[in-house]
Design an enzyme around this catalytic site. Structure first.
Site, PDB file in Angstrom:
ATOM      1  N   LYS A  90       2.935  53.517   1.795  1.00  0.00           N
ATOM      2  CA  LYS A  90       2.762  52.282   2.573  1.00  0.00           C
ATOM      3  C   LYS A  90       2.020  51.276   1.707  1.00  0.00           C
ATOM      4  O   LYS A  90       1.048  51.644   1.029  1.00  0.00           O
ATOM      5  CB  LYS A  90       1.972  52.619   3.836  1.00  0.00           C
ATOM      6  CG  LYS A  90       1.812  51.468   4.827  1.00  0.00           C
ATOM      7  CD  LYS A  90       1.070  51.958   6.069  1.00  0.00           C
ATOM      8  CE  LYS A  90       0.929  50.913   7.142  1.00  0.00           C
ATOM      9  NZ  LYS A  90       0.259  51.447   8.365  1.00  0.00           N
ATOM     10  N   SER A 165       2.853  50.537  12.475  1.00  0.00           N
ATOM     11  CA  SER A 165       3.078  49.612  11.389  1.00  0.00           C
ATOM     12  C   SER A 165       3.649  50.279  10.121  1.00  0.00           C
ATOM     13  O   SER A 165       4.093  49.577   9.211  1.00  0.00           O
ATOM     14  CB  SER A 165       1.768  48.915  11.021  1.00  0.00           C
ATOM     15  OG  SER A 165       0.797  49.860  10.613  1.00  0.00           O
ATOM     16  N   SER A 189      -0.070  54.088  14.031  1.00  0.00           N
ATOM     17  CA  SER A 189       0.898  53.569  13.054  1.00  0.00           C
ATOM     18  C   SER A 189       1.589  54.591  12.179  1.00  0.00           C
ATOM     19  O   SER A 189       2.515  54.233  11.451  1.00  0.00           O
ATOM     20  CB  SER A 189       0.229  52.540  12.153  1.00  0.00           C
ATOM     21  OG  SER A 189       0.192  51.310  12.810  1.00  0.00           O
TER      22      SER A 189
END
Ligand code: GLN
Length: 497
Positions: A90, A165, A189
């Protein structure tokens, strides 16, 4: 992990694992890391135009790392348990000399001068960072639509969101563009996009994985964790990244429990609490799958009982005070001086304001305003103080629950993947996506989402297992049984060949 390859440690009958097969073959020298990396880079080049899971693909860097793994094998060394395994990160985890954007314009052009601790640990285990994945700006969101670079699409249905996310990491794993990925979970997330994309997503106990080099959103809630295809891979990856770190003062100063060894223990005699608040009120198809999961565990010898934790109802409002409050402070560092973007102006103050106005997206601005308001004199006790009290109530309620149960069970998300655009104009509807995941963050406890079959339209459903602090071994034990008993989920529509 020495001697036996990681594949040998999986529970009997565990699902096939691309990551562990790669590690075994690269370690034995039967496959080169360079070929593995080229295969994954080729798949990314071919289909990521449609998905947009990645914001940066490390063609050269990954090839260089692969060569050094292959050299080590050729010299008779052991590159580690994840030898040659590509990992997607990420893009809120720092990578030395490689852009780290948080999917925000404000970090435009910024390359960190250091690697996050998790990146160092991945490399030490022989893994190869193949790219940086898309996210909601600064990890604020539940759909990956808040990215300054445009949304990521769900591999099971490209008209739908992958969740957020960590949507880029979840989509990358689901589509076979990386065998493993890391995400961060502040309010759900990792688990929420894992559920929506049909992969395994795990949020560790707060303090078990170093946050050094994770760009801070809400520091008392943020944790890094694995997104994988299988439960065994999740345990292997957690064992690699977890453990004390002198660079993060919030890391627990005690050994992190090893989890791989617990995978084959079964659930005979375990006490499982099905949390009413995590099944009532979720979509019918999701509720049906969670109840099937409870039956699967009962069938495997667990004692399952439904149990109410009314305090969970207050989790979401408390989270949406605490997280923005911490974010408003953490994001004050983006001032046009120290990182990335600068919009020049007459005075330092107007430069600062102009930079932030241009650099932050609408959701990030909303969070900064919410958080600043909640912390302001005169409102502090009414909002932030109250939210902290709710946090304590949730921790106390979970302590009571764990006197009766070894683990808790519920839905990961109230719905399956929704259409791109469906919730962008309604922040509260978007926030509701986290209603089942925030309690574990507020308590600092571990939780894992496991794919448990499709809904009526063929979209993935996730089932969540919650455990007390440092209860990762028992959590993985239960997850492994659920994985074996899960109804078959069809392959994603967009997938590497
Ligand atoms: N969706 C939640 C939020 O927007 C959680 C995000 C996260 O865990 N990073 O705050």
């Amino acid at each position: 992990m020495t001697g036996a390859g990681p594949t040998d440690l999986a529970a009997p009958g565990a699902r096939p694992s691309a990551a562990l097969d790669i590690a075994r073959d690269v370690r034995s020298g039967s496959v080169s890391a360079a070929d593995v990396v080229d295969r994954y880079l080729g798949a990314i080049d071919e289909i990521d135009g449609e998905l947009h899971a990645f914001v940066t693909v490390l063609h050269d860097g990954a090839r260089r790392e692969a060569e050094s793994v292959d050299l080590k094998v050729a010299a008779g060394g052991d590159p580690g348990p994840l030898a040659g395994v590509p990992v997607a990160l990420k893009d809120n985890m720092c990578t030395r000399g490689v852009p780290t954007t948080c999917s925000s314009r404000i970090l435009d052009g910024w390359c960190p001068p250091y690697d996050a601790t998790v990146v160092q640990r991945l490399r030490a285990a022989g893994a190869i960072v193949i790219g940086k994945t898309n996210l909601d700006e600064f990890a604020m969101g539940s759909s990956t639509e808040n990215s300054a670079f445009g949304p990521t699409r769900n591999p099971h249905d490209p008209a739908r969101v992958p969740g957020g996310s960590s949507g880029g990491s979840a989509a990358a794993v689901a589509a076979g563009l990386a065998p493993l990925a890391l995400g961060s979970d502040t309010g759900g997330s990792i688990r929420q996009p894992a559920a929506l994309c049909g992969v395994v997503g795990m949020k560790p106990t707060y303090g078990t994985v170093s946050r050094y080099g994770l760009v801070a959103f809400a520091s008392s809630l943020d944790q890094i964790g694995p997104l994988t295809t299988t439960v065994t891979e999740s345990a292997v990856l957690f064992d690699v990244i977890g453990g004390q770190d002198p660079m993060d003062s919030t890391c627990l100063e005690r050994p992190v429990p090893r989890t791989v060894s617990a995978l084959a223990d079964g659930v005979e005699g375990l006490r499982v609490g099905l949390v009413s608040e995590l099944v009532d009120g979720v979509d019918g198809a999701v509720e049906a799958r969670v109840r099937e999961a409870a039956e699967t565990l009962a069938g495997a010898g667990a004692n399952v009982e439904e149990f109410s934790i009314p305090e969970f109802r207050h989790g979401l409002p408390a989270y949406y005070i605490v997280a923005p409050a911490e974010a408003s402070s953490n994001l004050s560092r983006y001032d046009g001086v120290r990182y990335g973007l600068r919009v020049d102006a007459e005075t330092a103050e107007s430069m600062n304001a102009a930079t932030r106005a241009a650099g932050f997206g609408a959701e990030v601005k909303r969070r900064i305003m919410l958080g600043t308001y909640a912390l302001s004199a005169g409102y502090y006790d009414a909002y932030y103080g109250q939210a902290q009290k709710v946090r304590t109530l949730i921790i106390d309620a979970l302590a009571v629950a764990y006197q009766r149960f070894d683990v808790l069970l519920g839905a990961t998300t109230p719905t399956t993947a929704f259409a791109i655009g469906a919730k962008v104009d309604d922040p509260w509807a978007m926030y509701l996506s986290d209603v089942c995941t925030v309690p574990s963050n507020l308590a600092g406890h571990p939780a894992i989402s496991i794919p448990f079959g499709p809904d009526d339209s063929g979209l993935p459903v996730g089932v969540q297992v919650l455990a007390p602090a440092l209860g990762e071994p028992v959590m993985f034990q239960v997850a492994a049984v659920l994985e074996l008993g899960a109804p078959v989920l069809g392959p994603p529509r967009v997938h590497a060949r």
